[in-house]
Design an enzyme around this catalytic site. Structure first.
Site, PDB file in Angstrom:
ATOM      1  N   SER A   1      33.423  35.648  44.426  1.00 56.91           N
ATOM      2  CA  SER A   1      34.579  36.052  43.630  1.00 56.91           C
ATOM      3  C   SER A   1      35.837  35.317  44.098  1.00 56.91           C
ATOM      4  CB  SER A   1      34.723  37.570  43.687  1.00 56.91           C
ATOM      5  OG  SER A   1      35.608  38.041  42.712  1.00 56.91           O
TER       6      SER A   1
ATOM      7  N   ASP B   1      28.315  39.852  34.260  1.00 54.61           N
ATOM      8  CA  ASP B   1      29.457  40.014  35.153  1.00 54.61           C
ATOM      9  C   ASP B   1      30.648  40.502  34.327  1.00 54.61           C
ATOM     10  OD1 ASP B   1      31.703  39.603  36.824  1.00 54.61           O
ATOM     11  OD2 ASP B   1      30.678  37.994  37.897  1.00 54.61           O
TER      12      ASP B   1
ATOM     13  N   HIS C   1      28.739  41.775  38.782  1.00 55.29           N
ATOM     14  CA  HIS C   1      29.593  40.998  39.676  1.00 55.29           C
ATOM     15  C   HIS C   1      29.270  41.286  41.137  1.00 55.29           C
ATOM     16  CE1 HIS C   1      33.098  38.633  40.697  1.00 55.29           C
ATOM     17  NE2 HIS C   1      33.570  39.612  41.447  1.00 55.29           N
TER      18      HIS C   1
END
Length: 273
Positions: free
Chosen positions: A95, A224, A253
């Site tokens: 991320s 996601d 995610h």
């Protein structure tokens, strides 16, 4: 506990497990190095030296009012790498940490970094603009900042459902995983959590991706709900010179559950290749 101190006096906490070729892990927002514990053990158990740090303002690092931007994050990572004199280095980022890892590798890691892996990472750029019309409108990120100001604790509790996909039928993610997301998020300093929204959403990593000349493994779930795959991995793979894209059907995610088990096999294979 081990720390390094950056040039501006910020203390950066890190973990250092095992021996062998070093792998450094960069965590996502708003978490800490604890989010990588399973992968760190996997690396150390397989003959690697696993290192993960708490980004400034997060976890056990200094809760700085300043420097909560991607250039400083990458410089902090460089300070850690140089302090430990890490070479033949693999960098892994999830991320926001994927953006940090890419910027570090492109701008500081030449001659030290030999592989890059990103998971659900924010590059090339998230926010919508004239040059990125498919991106997420700025209003979505403004709403995150507003929610943080209004009730950060409840916002993190609610966000954990999208993060791990527990709002999808058949999710196998436990309440404990969601509670851990909340716990790590609440450990972070408020200024860093708030400012990092701009860092992960508005930073453009296009030139960083183009500059990478080492093997790059790009992983992302196609469900996601935090970083849309069409504006992230599917664009990033077109910008790197030597990239491999792995899409995980139905994966969220957050790295947990069946997704984590499959991803970790692929990460290990990439590290060993």
């Amino acid at each position: 506990m081990p720390y390094i101190t950056t040039d501006d006096g910020t203390e950066i906490f890190y973990k250092d497990w095992g021996t062998g070729q070093p792998i450094i892990f960069s965590h996502g927002w708003p978490l800490s190095s604890d989010a990588w514990d399973v992968e760190m053990k996997l690396a150390a158990d397989n003959g690697f030296r696993a290192i993960a740090h708490d980004r400034r303002g997060h976890g056990r690092s200094s809760q700085t009012w300043y420097g909560n931007d991607m250039d400083t994050y990458a410089a902090d990572l460089d300070a850690l790498v140089r302090a430990l004199d890490l070479r033949d280095l693999i960098v892994v980022g999830h991320s926001t940490g994927g953006g940090e890892a890419v910027r570090f590798a492109a701008r500081h890691g030449v001659g030290r970094v030999v592989k890059v892996a990103t998971v659900g990472a924010v590059p090339p750029v998230m926010v919508q603009s004239d040059t990125n019309p498919e991106g997420t409108p700025i209003e979505a990120f403004d709403s995150i900042r507003d929610a943080l100001l209004a009730d950060r604790s409840q916002f993190f509790k609610d966000l954990s459902a999208q993060f791990f996909g527990t709002n999808r039928p058949g999710s196998k993610i436990s309440q404990g995983q969601r509670d851990q997301f909340w716990r790590l998020g609440m450990q972070a300093g408020f200024a860093a959590v708030h400012d990092c929204v701009k860092a992960f959403s508005e930073t453009d990593f296009t030139e960083d991706l183009k500059a990478l000349d080492v093997p790059v493994f790009i992983a992302q779930g196609d469900d996601d709900q935090i970083v849309p795959i069409a504006d992230a991995a599917e664009k990033a793979i077109k910008l790197v010179k030597n990239g491999q894209l792995k899409v995980y059907p139905g994966a969220p995610h957050g790295i947990a559950g069946p997704y984590q088990q499959e991803l970790d096999k692929d990460l290990l294979a990439f590290w060993l290749s």
